[in-house]
Design an enzyme around this catalytic site. Structure first.
Site, short mmCIF file in Angstrom:
data_model
loop_
_atom_site.label_atom_id
_atom_site.label_comp_id
_atom_site.label_asym_id
_atom_site.label_seq_id
_atom_site.Cartn_x
_atom_site.Cartn_y
_atom_site.Cartn_z
N GLY A 146 -7.67 102.41 31.94
CA GLY A 146 -8.86 103.24 32.06
C GLY A 146 -8.61 104.61 32.65
CE LYS A 154 -4.41 93.54 26.32
NZ LYS A 154 -5.30 94.19 27.28
NE ARG A 170 8.23 73.39 1.93
CZ ARG A 170 7.71 72.76 2.98
NH1 ARG A 170 7.04 73.45 3.91
NH2 ARG A 170 7.85 71.47 3.12
CB ALA A 179 -3.50 100.14 29.70
CG HIS A 194 13.11 80.77 -5.50
ND1 HIS A 194 13.55 82.01 -5.09
CD2 HIS A 194 13.45 80.66 -6.79
CE1 HIS A 194 14.14 82.61 -6.11
NE2 HIS A 194 14.10 81.82 -7.15
CB ALA A 204 14.58 67.00 1.11
CG ASN A 246 9.85 73.83 -6.75
OD1 ASN A 246 10.20 72.65 -6.82
ND2 ASN A 246 8.59 74.20 -6.72
N GLY A 247 13.35 76.09 -4.20
CA GLY A 247 14.56 76.93 -4.16
C GLY A 247 15.81 76.20 -4.64
#
Ligand code: GLY
Length: 674
Positions: free
Chosen positions: A577, A516, A293, A603, A317, A44, A320-321
């Site tokens: 298996g 899964k 962020r 598997a 950051h 912003a 506050n970048g």
């Protein structure tokens, strides 16, 4: 020409630092995957150290940066002739009834109810006062990005877009090159400014923290802006722009790189914004967007030197970048060009995240050993911490009291990241087929795994071997991966997945949305249904699940699943298996080559040699159940599988020798006496 300084990342930090360096006479190149993906574009643009109540050394850093802003901006605007929308408009922090006490510790100029409503008309009636920070400001971050881009261009910074850095090559404690999708690029010095994506290249604890935002348009019938300063409320801010847009932000979500705006996110913003400034409710919505962020565990940036001599950090950051760009660029440019170390940088040194026994020059994260040449891979495939801890700790143990442990240093690697969650172990196990619960418990521990898959249906029905399962494992340490085993159709799997989510919640894993996905209609071969799996995956992704689908090793299906938003793909090595080992190698290889999400080989693995082989191929992780549970000594086998996964991974990172048709003598033949 070899660039002097190569900056990885084309967000605000990369651009601002490039300009500062260029102005000091350096030759600079920026590599950027996508300039618009950076948090810079999503922000912003508030310059709000006071309104955000930043504390400590970070406060000093932020205040210094805010102080640099006016001159920094005017220089950039002068170079480019573009207006950045910088506006020293001040920030108002309104307070509601009942909130006053909580906020009474805030420093700032207190305005009582009458004053605040007089000062800013249109505030919600329940605002009972507020703090006023006249020196906080804002900049139009998207315009600023344009200004920085144009300034960098006109100063002669080389800007390379659509370049993805895939890995950093190191040797003897230095970066020697970066590997990109356009080949290898070298420089004398490197700067890592990759924001929320930093962890993809080096094991830095920087994670994405998503923010959703939107903008509304001030109606034309209003001759003037109804707001002339930023409003900063509880989990909401409203930022008026001079071009008659108003930005409303922002959520703070720990959901990894989950894209998109969500109804709940936007609803919460709108609700808070309307409470704070009710007349917004009728304005037209212009746009909605989201960004990530770059957050570190202490929410402070990582600035300055790295463990590699010619690599500098400018990342993390968080909120506050935009504010910190000027000071970051000055500190980093000073550090690189003049070796001038501003003492404030000590507070933001990467080493604060290292455990005390890791020295700054040699850590499991960054190997420094002589003649050791390696690549840290850029696709989130790096088991560094793992490699550092598990095998060599064993070594230490064996050598205790005899001779010192060999100074082996593993290749740096980053953890396995699935749907934004980080795992050190690349081996997942299950709970089925064990002879007893105790054996299962011991095996899970011996395997070193952090993810255990559990069949929701079997737990629900208390199937044999699954009674008391919920209590049998330490779910504070183990991440549950509920699975839909036993489901024959997409509909069934979706229903069971929802139950699975509840099950994980009941065990205290509130934020566990992993599933899964198994859709297996045929009982004889137990092969998954590709169509049902894709349908169920699509639906479950929409419902917010992190979907890990179990599939036949079909590269096209894997791609479709990735496209619908699955968190991984889990191709089978051989039928479940069967213990047959890698029967689908060629297809798994194609899947690995093309996948942007982790590939978990699932598997069919019967022995540690096969586990290692799958990892050598570049699989990101393995899921092994039967081979452990059905071994004569299951916990010993679990331990062996743990070592195999680590060894295979290490071998993959190390890069195996090429296969030759004929013998080549190990000792060189030159210099032999005839
Ligand atoms: N600095 C505002 C935000 O990160 O949302």
């Amino acid at each position: 020409m070899k660039s002097e300084i190569l900056i990885i990342g084309g967000g605000i930090m990369g651009l601002a630092t490039a300009i500062a360096l260029k102005m000091r006479g350096c030759n600079v190149t920026i590599l950027s995957r996508d300039f618009q993906a950076a948090a810079t574009y999503a922000a912003a643009g508030m310059l709000a150290p006071e309104a955000e109540q930043v504390q400590g050394a970070m406060r000093e850093l932020c205040l210094r940066s805010r102080c640099l802003y006016p001159e920094w901006i005017s220089k950039l605007e002068e170079i480019t002739g573009i207006n950045s929308g910088y506006w020293a408009c001040g920030i108002l922090v309104p307070v509601y009834q009942g909130q006053g006490e909580q906020k009474s510790h805030l420093s700032g100029n207190w305005l009582d109810k009458q004053t605040i409503h007089q000062y800013q008309s249109g505030l919600g009636q329940d605002v009972i006062g507020g703090y006023w920070y006249p020196e906080d400001a804002q900049v139009d971050n998207r315009r600023l990005a344009e200004v920085l881009f144009a300034a960098a261009q006109s100063l002669g910074v080389e800007l390379k877009e659509n370049v993805t850095v895939e890995g950093i090559q190191q040797r003897q404690g230095q970066v020697i090159a970066v590997q990109t999708n356009h080949g290898v690029i070298c420089a004398e010095h490197y700067i890592l400014a990759t924001g929320a994506w930093s962890n993809e290249l080096l094991p830095l604890p920087v994670r994405p923290r998503k923010g959703q935002m939107l903008s509304v348009i001030v109606p034309e019938y209003l001759p003037e802006l109804p707001l002339n300063r930023v409003l900063f409320g509880e989990e909401i801010y409203i930022v008026p722009r001079r071009d008659k847009k108003i930005i409303i932000g922002a959520t703070v979500e720990d959901v990894g790189f989950t894209p998109n705006n969500t109804p709940i996110g936007i609803e919460s913003l709108l609700q808070k914004a309307i409470r704070l400034f009710p007349e917004l409710k009728d304005y037209a919505i212009a746009q909605m967007w989201w960004g990530y962020r770059p957050a570190t565990p202490d929410e402070l940036p990582i600035l300055g030197e790295s463990p590699l001599k010619n690599l500098t950090f400018a990342t993390g950051h968080h909120r506050n970048g935009i504010l910190l760009a000027p000071i970051t660029s000055v500190l980093i440019a000073d550090l690189i060009t003049g070796g001038k170390f501003d003492p404030i940088l000590e507070n933001f040194h990467y080493s604060r995240f290292q455990s005390p026994n890791q020295s700054s020059t040699s850590t499991p994260m960054f190997t420094n050993s002589a003649n050791f040449n390696h690549v840290t891979n850029g696709n989130g495939n790096n088991p560094i911490e793992n490699l550092g801890k598990q095998p060599f700790n064993q070594n230490e143990h064996i050598n205790k009291g005899k001779q010192p442990a060999p100074t082996l240093e593993p290749i740096p690697d980053s953890p396995l990241v699935i749907a934004g969650k980080t795992f050190k172990s690349r081996l997942m196990t299950g709970t089925g087929k064990y002879r007893s619960i105790e054996e299962m418990q011991q095996s899970v521990i011996a395997s070193g795994c952090e993810i255990v898959t559990v069949a929701v249906r079997r737990v629900q029905t208390n199937a044999p071997g699954h009674e008391g399962l919920a209590q049998a494992l330490d779910w504070d340490k183990i991440w549950m991966l509920p699975n839909t085993a036993g489901c024959k159709t997409a509909e069934e799997a979706i229903r069971v997945a929802r139950l699975g989510r509840e099950m994980a919640k009941l065990l205290g894993q509130e934020d566990n949305n992993f599933i899964k996905l198994e859709v297996i209609p045929d009982a004889k071969y137990l092969l998954p249904d590709p169509i049902g799996t894709l349908q169920a995956a699509e639906q479950l992704v929409k419902e917010g699940f992190a979907v890990l689908p179990y599939i036949n090793a079909d590269p096209m299906l894997a791609k479709h699943l990735e496209d619908v938003g699955c968190a991984t793909v889990m191709p089978l090595a051989a039928p479940i298996g069967s213990g047959q080992g890698l029967k689908t190698t060629a297809n798994i290889q194609i899947i690995i080559e093309n996948s942007k999400i982790p590939v978990v080989v699932d598997a069919g693995i019967g022995a540690p040699s096969q586990a290692a082989e799958a990892m050598e191929m570049g699989a990101d992780a393995l899921l092994i159940n039967s081979a452990i549970a059905l071994a004569v000594n299951s916990s010993a086998m679990a331990y062996a599988m743990n070592l195999a996964a680590i060894a295979g991974r290490m071998a993959y990172l190390a890069g195996r020798m090429p296969i030759k048709d004929y013998a080549i003598a190990s000792s060189p033949l030159t210099g032999t006496v005839n």
